[in-house]
Motif scaffolding. Structure first.
Motif, PDB file in Angstrom:
ATOM      1  N   LYS A 179     -35.945  -2.908  12.466  1.00 29.40           N
ATOM      2  CA  LYS A 179     -35.208  -3.248  13.688  1.00 29.40           C
ATOM      3  C   LYS A 179     -33.730  -3.356  13.343  1.00 29.40           C
ATOM      4  O   LYS A 179     -33.364  -3.896  12.293  1.00 29.40           O
ATOM      5  CB  LYS A 179     -35.711  -4.583  14.260  1.00 29.40           C
ATOM      6  N   ILE A 180     -32.878  -2.832  14.227  1.00 32.72           N
ATOM      7  CA  ILE A 180     -31.426  -2.948  14.063  1.00 32.72           C
ATOM      8  C   ILE A 180     -30.894  -3.906  15.115  1.00 32.72           C
ATOM      9  O   ILE A 180     -31.198  -3.773  16.305  1.00 32.72           O
ATOM     10  CB  ILE A 180     -30.740  -1.574  14.200  1.00 32.72           C
ATOM     11  N   SER A 181     -30.134  -4.889  14.677  1.00 34.85           N
ATOM     12  CA  SER A 181     -29.527  -5.843  15.606  1.00 34.85           C
ATOM     13  C   SER A 181     -28.081  -6.074  15.194  1.00 34.85           C
ATOM     14  O   SER A 181     -27.671  -5.732  14.083  1.00 34.85           O
ATOM     15  CB  SER A 181     -30.303  -7.166  15.622  1.00 34.85           C
ATOM     16  N   PHE A 182     -27.294  -6.674  16.096  1.00 41.10           N
ATOM     17  CA  PHE A 182     -25.893  -6.908  15.743  1.00 41.10           C
ATOM     18  C   PHE A 182     -25.319  -8.086  16.508  1.00 41.10           C
ATOM     19  O   PHE A 182     -25.852  -8.519  17.526  1.00 41.10           O
ATOM     20  CB  PHE A 182     -25.055  -5.658  16.005  1.00 41.10           C
ATOM     21  N   ALA A 183     -24.210  -8.586  15.968  1.00 43.21           N
ATOM     22  CA  ALA A 183     -23.444  -9.645  16.617  1.00 43.21           C
ATOM     23  C   ALA A 183     -21.971  -9.373  16.356  1.00 43.21           C
ATOM     24  O   ALA A 183     -21.577  -9.055  15.234  1.00 43.21           O
ATOM     25  CB  ALA A 183     -23.838 -11.015  16.074  1.00 43.21           C
ATOM     26  N   LEU A 184     -21.152  -9.485  17.392  1.00 44.08           N
ATOM     27  CA  LEU A 184     -19.711  -9.292  17.255  1.00 44.08           C
ATOM     28  C   LEU A 184     -19.029 -10.635  17.074  1.00 44.08           C
ATOM     29  O   LEU A 184     -19.444 -11.631  17.666  1.00 44.08           O
ATOM     30  CB  LEU A 184     -19.148  -8.595  18.497  1.00 44.08           C
ATOM     31  N   ASN A 185     -17.996 -10.650  16.265  1.00 41.33           N
ATOM     32  CA  ASN A 185     -17.229 -11.878  16.082  1.00 41.33           C
ATOM     33  C   ASN A 185     -16.621 -12.307  17.415  1.00 41.33           C
ATOM     34  O   ASN A 185     -15.968 -11.515  18.099  1.00 41.33           O
ATOM     35  CB  ASN A 185     -16.099 -11.665  15.073  1.00 41.33           C
ATOM     36  N   GLY A 186     -16.894 -13.545  17.791  1.00 43.44           N
ATOM     37  CA  GLY A 186     -16.375 -14.050  19.052  1.00 43.44           C
ATOM     38  C   GLY A 186     -17.283 -13.810  20.232  1.00 43.44           C
ATOM     39  O   GLY A 186     -16.970 -14.185  21.347  1.00 43.44           O
ATOM     40  N   ALA A 187     -18.421 -13.148  19.994  1.00 44.90           N
ATOM     41  CA  ALA A 187     -19.375 -12.906  21.079  1.00 44.90           C
ATOM     42  C   ALA A 187     -20.713 -13.499  20.691  1.00 44.90           C
ATOM     43  O   ALA A 187     -21.019 -13.651  19.509  1.00 44.90           O
ATOM     44  CB  ALA A 187     -19.532 -11.406  21.342  1.00 44.90           C
ATOM     45  N   GLU A 188     -21.514 -13.844  21.665  1.00 42.39           N
ATOM     46  CA  GLU A 188     -22.807 -14.450  21.396  1.00 42.39           C
ATOM     47  C   GLU A 188     -23.694 -13.478  20.634  1.00 42.39           C
ATOM     48  O   GLU A 188     -23.651 -12.266  20.841  1.00 42.39           O
ATOM     49  CB  GLU A 188     -23.479 -14.890  22.692  1.00 42.39           C
ATOM     50  N   SER A 189     -24.493 -13.990  19.729  1.00 39.73           N
ATOM     51  CA  SER A 189     -25.386 -13.159  18.930  1.00 39.73           C
ATOM     52  C   SER A 189     -26.510 -12.625  19.804  1.00 39.73           C
ATOM     53  O   SER A 189     -27.136 -13.364  20.547  1.00 39.73           O
ATOM     54  CB  SER A 189     -25.978 -13.981  17.776  1.00 39.73           C
ATOM     55  N   SER A 190     -26.738 -11.317  19.726  1.00 42.04           N
ATOM     56  CA  SER A 190     -27.755 -10.693  20.569  1.00 42.04           C
ATOM     57  C   SER A 190     -28.432  -9.545  19.851  1.00 42.04           C
ATOM     58  O   SER A 190     -27.858  -8.931  18.973  1.00 42.04           O
ATOM     59  CB  SER A 190     -27.121 -10.146  21.855  1.00 42.04           C
ATOM     60  N   SER A 191     -29.663  -9.281  20.225  1.00 41.59           N
ATOM     61  CA  SER A 191     -30.330  -8.077  19.742  1.00 41.59           C
ATOM     62  C   SER A 191     -29.770  -6.891  20.502  1.00 41.59           C
ATOM     63  O   SER A 191     -29.109  -7.047  21.526  1.00 41.59           O
ATOM     64  CB  SER A 191     -31.839  -8.165  19.971  1.00 41.59           C
ATOM     65  N   THR A 192     -30.010  -5.702  20.037  1.00 40.52           N
ATOM     66  CA  THR A 192     -29.504  -4.511  20.711  1.00 40.52           C
ATOM     67  C   THR A 192     -30.011  -4.423  22.142  1.00 40.52           C
ATOM     68  O   THR A 192     -29.261  -4.070  23.054  1.00 40.52           O
ATOM     69  CB  THR A 192     -29.916  -3.247  19.942  1.00 40.52           C
ATOM     70  N   LEU A 193     -31.281  -4.752  22.360  1.00 39.47           N
ATOM     71  CA  LEU A 193     -31.844  -4.663  23.707  1.00 39.47           C
ATOM     72  C   LEU A 193     -31.169  -5.656  24.633  1.00 39.47           C
ATOM     73  O   LEU A 193     -30.848  -5.342  25.784  1.00 39.47           O
ATOM     74  CB  LEU A 193     -33.353  -4.909  23.671  1.00 39.47           C
ATOM     75  N   GLU A 194     -30.927  -6.877  24.144  1.00 49.74           N
ATOM     76  CA  GLU A 194     -30.279  -7.884  24.974  1.00 49.74           C
ATOM     77  C   GLU A 194     -28.871  -7.469  25.350  1.00 49.74           C
ATOM     78  O   GLU A 194     -28.403  -7.679  26.466  1.00 49.74           O
ATOM     79  CB  GLU A 194     -30.263  -9.225  24.239  1.00 49.74           C
ATOM     80  N   VAL A 195     -28.156  -6.864  24.392  1.00 52.24           N
ATOM     81  CA  VAL A 195     -26.795  -6.426  24.670  1.00 52.24           C
ATOM     82  C   VAL A 195     -26.782  -5.343  25.735  1.00 52.24           C
ATOM     83  O   VAL A 195     -25.968  -5.358  26.652  1.00 52.24           O
ATOM     84  CB  VAL A 195     -26.122  -5.905  23.375  1.00 52.24           C
ATOM     85  N   ILE A 196     -27.704  -4.377  25.621  1.00 53.78           N
ATOM     86  CA  ILE A 196     -27.773  -3.302  26.607  1.00 53.78           C
ATOM     87  C   ILE A 196     -28.010  -3.878  28.000  1.00 53.78           C
ATOM     88  O   ILE A 196     -27.341  -3.506  28.966  1.00 53.78           O
ATOM     89  CB  ILE A 196     -28.890  -2.312  26.243  1.00 53.78           C
TER      90      ILE A 196
END
Length: 220
Positions: free
Chosen positions: A191-208
């Protein structure tokens, strides 16, 4: 979900280099964390075909990497990486982020529940640079080239000495370790997931989903 093995790569990149850099690292890992389809007969396991590979030349770095020649896996990885790119584009004030490729196994923990155990993580820490002229852009290109060559070498070395789950004993349990959903390849569950500095941590699906709703907000 702590992984027993963790590799970290630090990259300073322009935003336009994000997709390519992630493709280099994650495809280099998945090339070594995938196998061809298998068949079980009695107590033996047989390879059903072979894995093809292809060389890919980068546009924003002097790098050529190897990936598995699997349309289904390439599309799956591209979809996840595009989610990262979309997230970066949505938050121009973000100065970086963390993208993680996790490998895991699944096991039944009850009649209707499944327990997931992460056994390996590959983390890419991104710092975004803003090149003001062509000289800075060429310097950044060389820096990324050097970092990616080091990453490819490190991946090969790390995989050779690292742990991997035991091969399942039967066809019925193959899915506890491998992703059987792809038609032409058998990668370990990942699974690939990410979090941007200054943004809430989210999985790829949640971000989409949040990007589509326009509700993905910066964390306080």
């Amino acid at each position: 979900m702590a992984a027993s093995q963790r590799q970290v790569f630090d990259l300073c990149v322009e935003r336009r280099q994000v997709a390519e850099c992630l493709s280099v690292i994650f495809h280099s890992v998945l090339h070594l964390r995938s196998m061809c389809k298998v068949l079980y007969r009695k107590e033996s396991c047989f390879a059903n075909g072979s894995i093809g590979t292809e060389d890919v030349d980068c546009t924003y770095a002097e790098v050529t990497y190897v990936r598995v020649n699997s349309k289904s896996l390439i599309e799956k990885v591209q979809k996840d990486i595009q989610a990262v790119v979309d997230g970066v584009a949505a938050y121009p004030k973000a100065d970086g982020g963390e993208v993680t490729l996790r490998f895991m196994t699944h096991s039944k923990s009850g009649w209707f529940s499944t327990e997931t155990s992460c056994w390996e993580e590959w983390v890419v820490n991104l710092t975004f640079s803003n090149c003001k002229n062509e000289h800075e852009r060429q310097f950044a290109r060389q820096s990324v080239t050097d970092s990616l060559h080091h990453a490819i070498s490190s991946i090969s070395s790390a995989v050779q000495r690292s742990y991997r789950p035991k091969m399942p004993d039967t066809q019925d349990t193959l899915g506890t370790v491998f992703d059987e959903s792809l038609e032409d390849i058998l990668p370990y569950h990942h699974k690939i997931s990410f979090a941007l500095n200054g943004a809430e941590s989210s999985s790829t699906l949640e971000v989409i989903n949040k990007l589509m709703r326009g509700t993905f907000a910066l964390a306080p």
